[in-house]
Write an enzyme that holds these catalytic residues in place. Structure first.
Site, PDB file in Angstrom:
ATOM      1  N   VAL A 293       4.953  -3.478   2.029  1.00  0.00           N
ATOM      2  CA  VAL A 293       5.408  -3.884   0.688  1.00  0.00           C
ATOM      3  C   VAL A 293       4.627  -3.114  -0.371  1.00  0.00           C
ATOM      4  O   VAL A 293       5.191  -2.650  -1.367  1.00  0.00           O
ATOM      5  CB  VAL A 293       5.285  -5.413   0.489  1.00  0.00           C
ATOM      6  CG1 VAL A 293       5.611  -5.806  -0.947  1.00  0.00           C
ATOM      7  CG2 VAL A 293       6.211  -6.146   1.464  1.00  0.00           C
TER       8      VAL A 293
ATOM      9  N   ARG B  37       2.905 -20.208  -3.795  1.00  0.00           N
ATOM     10  CA  ARG B  37       4.307 -20.509  -4.109  1.00  0.00           C
ATOM     11  C   ARG B  37       4.592 -21.983  -4.377  1.00  0.00           C
ATOM     12  O   ARG B  37       5.349 -22.310  -5.282  1.00  0.00           O
ATOM     13  CB  ARG B  37       5.211 -20.046  -2.958  1.00  0.00           C
ATOM     14  CG  ARG B  37       5.319 -18.543  -2.835  1.00  0.00           C
ATOM     15  CD  ARG B  37       6.230 -18.211  -1.686  1.00  0.00           C
ATOM     16  NE  ARG B  37       6.182 -16.798  -1.363  1.00  0.00           N
ATOM     17  CZ  ARG B  37       6.497 -16.310  -0.171  1.00  0.00           C
ATOM     18  NH1 ARG B  37       6.902 -17.119   0.802  1.00  0.00           N
ATOM     19  NH2 ARG B  37       6.428 -15.023   0.042  1.00  0.00           N
TER      20      ARG B  37
ATOM     21  N   CYS C 224      11.281 -13.680   1.224  1.00  0.00           N
ATOM     22  CA  CYS C 224      12.341 -12.656   1.180  1.00  0.00           C
ATOM     23  C   CYS C 224      13.754 -13.227   1.358  1.00  0.00           C
ATOM     24  O   CYS C 224      14.648 -12.952   0.551  1.00  0.00           O
ATOM     25  CB  CYS C 224      12.058 -11.587   2.238  1.00  0.00           C
ATOM     26  SG  CYS C 224      11.496 -12.261   3.812  1.00  0.00           S
TER      27      CYS C 224
ATOM     28  N   SER D 232      10.984  -5.504   9.701  1.00  0.00           N
ATOM     29  CA  SER D 232      10.142  -5.027   8.598  1.00  0.00           C
ATOM     30  C   SER D 232       9.578  -6.197   7.795  1.00  0.00           C
ATOM     31  O   SER D 232       8.577  -6.043   7.099  1.00  0.00           O
ATOM     32  CB  SER D 232      10.924  -4.079   7.673  1.00  0.00           C
ATOM     33  OG  SER D 232      12.008  -4.770   7.091  1.00  0.00           O
ATOM     34  N   GLY D 233      10.201  -7.366   7.901  1.00  0.00           N
ATOM     35  CA  GLY D 233       9.690  -8.570   7.227  1.00  0.00           C
ATOM     36  C   GLY D 233       8.315  -8.967   7.747  1.00  0.00           C
ATOM     37  O   GLY D 233       7.592  -9.710   7.078  1.00  0.00           O
TER      38      GLY D 233
ATOM     39  N   HIS E 222      17.644  -8.055   5.627  1.00  0.00           N
ATOM     40  CA  HIS E 222      17.901  -9.419   6.125  1.00  0.00           C
ATOM     41  C   HIS E 222      19.341  -9.825   5.826  1.00  0.00           C
ATOM     42  O   HIS E 222      19.887  -9.497   4.760  1.00  0.00           O
ATOM     43  CB  HIS E 222      17.002 -10.425   5.403  1.00  0.00           C
ATOM     44  CG  HIS E 222      15.563 -10.394   5.806  1.00  0.00           C
ATOM     45  ND1 HIS E 222      15.060  -9.600   6.808  1.00  0.00           N
ATOM     46  CD2 HIS E 222      14.508 -11.120   5.332  1.00  0.00           C
ATOM     47  CE1 HIS E 222      13.751  -9.822   6.922  1.00  0.00           C
ATOM     48  NE2 HIS E 222      13.390 -10.735   6.041  1.00  0.00           N
TER      49      HIS E 222
ATOM     50  N   ASN F  54      15.046  -6.577   2.446  1.00  0.00           N
ATOM     51  CA  ASN F  54      13.981  -7.580   2.342  1.00  0.00           C
ATOM     52  C   ASN F  54      12.686  -7.031   1.771  1.00  0.00           C
ATOM     53  O   ASN F  54      11.877  -7.777   1.226  1.00  0.00           O
ATOM     54  CB  ASN F  54      13.712  -8.202   3.721  1.00  0.00           C
ATOM     55  CG  ASN F  54      13.543  -7.178   4.807  1.00  0.00           C
ATOM     56  OD1 ASN F  54      14.473  -6.456   5.139  1.00  0.00           O
ATOM     57  ND2 ASN F  54      12.353  -7.074   5.353  1.00  0.00           N
TER      58      ASN F  54
HETATM   59  P1  A2P Z   1      -5.359  -2.262   5.236  1.00  0.00           P
HETATM   60  O1  A2P Z   1      -4.279  -1.243   5.458  1.00  0.00           O
HETATM   61  O2  A2P Z   1      -6.625  -1.658   4.762  1.00  0.00           O
HETATM   62  O3  A2P Z   1      -5.513  -3.220   6.385  1.00  0.00           O
HETATM   63  P2  A2P Z   1       1.222  -5.290   5.953  1.00  0.00           P
HETATM   64  O4  A2P Z   1       1.812  -6.530   5.370  1.00  0.00           O
HETATM   65  O5  A2P Z   1       2.193  -4.148   6.017  1.00  0.00           O
HETATM   66  O6  A2P Z   1       0.519  -5.561   7.237  1.00  0.00           O
HETATM   67  O7  A2P Z   1       0.059  -4.821   4.883  1.00  0.00           O
HETATM   68  C1  A2P Z   1      -1.006  -5.625   4.524  1.00  0.00           C
HETATM   69  C2  A2P Z   1      -1.783  -4.978   3.376  1.00  0.00           C
HETATM   70  O8  A2P Z   1      -2.836  -5.868   3.000  1.00  0.00           O
HETATM   71  C3  A2P Z   1      -2.462  -3.679   3.756  1.00  0.00           C
HETATM   72  O9  A2P Z   1      -2.492  -2.822   2.640  1.00  0.00           O
HETATM   73  C4  A2P Z   1      -3.884  -4.137   4.116  1.00  0.00           C
HETATM   74  O10 A2P Z   1      -4.861  -3.143   3.970  1.00  0.00           O
HETATM   75  C5  A2P Z   1      -4.075  -5.174   3.049  1.00  0.00           C
HETATM   76  N1  A2P Z   1      -5.157  -6.111   3.402  1.00  0.00           N
HETATM   77  C6  A2P Z   1      -5.270  -6.880   4.500  1.00  0.00           C
HETATM   78  N2  A2P Z   1      -6.418  -7.582   4.472  1.00  0.00           N
HETATM   79  C7  A2P Z   1      -7.051  -7.251   3.313  1.00  0.00           C
HETATM   80  C8  A2P Z   1      -8.278  -7.632   2.695  1.00  0.00           C
HETATM   81  N3  A2P Z   1      -9.115  -8.531   3.251  1.00  0.00           N
HETATM   82  N4  A2P Z   1      -8.614  -7.055   1.508  1.00  0.00           N
HETATM   83  C9  A2P Z   1      -7.785  -6.165   0.933  1.00  0.00           C
HETATM   84  N5  A2P Z   1      -6.617  -5.760   1.469  1.00  0.00           N
HETATM   85  C10 A2P Z   1      -6.238  -6.299   2.641  1.00  0.00           C
END
Ligand code: A2P
Length: 329
Positions: A16, A102, A131, A161-162, A238, A307
């Site tokens: 996202v 939310r 979504c 992808s969700g 979706h 989504n």
């Molecule tokens: P990172 O890539 O460094 O793990 P997705 O929903 O596609 O799995 O993406 C989750 C997003 O949230 C990624 O950018 C991930 O970064 C970030 N993220 C996960 N945990 C943390 C955290 N503790 N602090 C900051 N960003 C985070």
């Protein structure tokens, strides 16, 4: 001169987060400064925005001290709960894609074309809905305004992808005869009536989100809503089959006209939208509109949207654009 805004993207390396970046670029969002945050793992990576390189920074409690107008969060519920208050305290308006805020009272849950009017300039943390819920409440609001909703039954067909990159990788693993690492059962050549954790009631959290969020967004606490949420081996997009019962007699041609008038693409006769038609687009597509004669004033419809875009990134950016347009930011 056109006003410009300082924007933080939190979770910038996620699915996202990457789409936030794409949509901000495409819509030419008025930006004076943009900073990308993720976890420590990604700090130092490079992200290109409008042709210029930006270094990803580790998210910390002081990340927002330099001042931001908007902080777009999509980094999971825990990160939102822990860090959104710091962003808000430093003056940013947080638009959060997780489910953390939310259903908390006092925090608006917004699809701009449905309930943008509840926003005020004082709101500091604004929640972006689930979504499947976003794409459903847009046509449901039109149906409600015309015919008064009594009951809603959702059956979803949700893309991998969700679940972010974890879901996409599990579909890929299945294609290569490997076991899933994220889903409880194989998703490749399969369907899983299981999205998010199971609750005591037998519903899943995803189903509960759709039920609760529909009521909150439509401002109808007593609306009868039920849902079955299903993960399907579709990469992106979706689909939701919605059955509704209304108070008033349903006029299908009037409904088609009203749906079109708010920008929904309506498929008629035997034509219908599929996930492949919507992927990469911001519009909601509706088809299979037909009366349900098994109940009084019943209706079936099929609603498809991207989504990651309308179901997440685009809706969040539309919230920011709404605040700007209404002079609330
Ligand atoms: P990172 O890539 O460094 O793990 P997705 O929903 O596609 O799995 O993406 C989750 C997003 O949230 C990624 O950018 C991930 O970064 C970030 N993220 C996960 N945990 C943390 C955290 N503790 N602090 C900051 N960003 C985070």
């Amino acid at each position: 001169m056109k006003k410009t805004y300082r924007v933080a993207v939190v979770g910038a390396t996620g699915m996202v987060g990457q789409t936030f970046i794409k949509v901000l670029e495409e819509r030419n969002f008025p930006i004076s400064k943009i900073v990308f945050f993720a976890s420590k793992r990604s700090a130092g990576q490079e992200i290109t925005f409008q042709g210029l390189p930006h270094i990803v920074r580790e998210l910390t409690t002081t990340s927002f001290n330099e001042g931001f107008d908007f902080a777009l969060f999509s980094a999971g519920g825990e990160t939102s709960l822990n860090y959104a208050p710091y962003a808000a305290e430093q003056g940013a308006t947080v638009i959060d894609n997780s489910s953390a805020w939310r259903m908390k009272s006092g925090y608006p849950l917004i699809v701009p074309e449905v309930n943008g009017q509840v926003l005020t300039s004082k709101d500091r943390i604004i929640a972006n809905p689930n979504c499947s819920t976003i794409q459903s409440v847009v046509p449901l609001k039109v149906i409600h305004d015309l015919f008064h909703l009594k009951r809603v039954v959702y059956s979803t067909y949700q893309a991998v992808s969700g679940s972010g990159y974890k879901g996409v990788f599990d579909l890929e693993r299945g294609k290569n005869n490997q076991d899933p690492q994220f889903y409880a059962k194989p998703i490749y050549e399969n369907v899983l009536p299981h999205i998010d954790d199971f609750l005591e009631s037998g519903y899943t959290k995803e189903e509960k989100k759709m039920i609760d969020e529909t009521r909150k967004i439509l401002g109808m606490n007593d609306l009868k809503v039920t849902a079955t949420c299903v993960r399907v081996p579709v990469l992106n997009g979706h689909s939701v089959s919605i059955n509704v019962e209304c108070e008033k007699r349903i006029d299908l041609s009037l409904l088609r006209e009203e749906l079109k008038s708010i920008g929904i693409r309506v498929f008629e006769k035997n034509n219908y939208p599929t996930p492949k038609d919507v992927s990469g687009r911001d519009q909601i597509y509706v088809g299979r509109l037909r009366l349900d004669d098994s109940v009084t004033n019943g209706l079936n419809l099929w609603v498809v949207a991207d989504n990651i875009r309308k179901g997440a990134a685009t809706n969040a950016i539309e919230i920011a654009e709404y605040l700007i347009k209404e002079g609330l930011k």
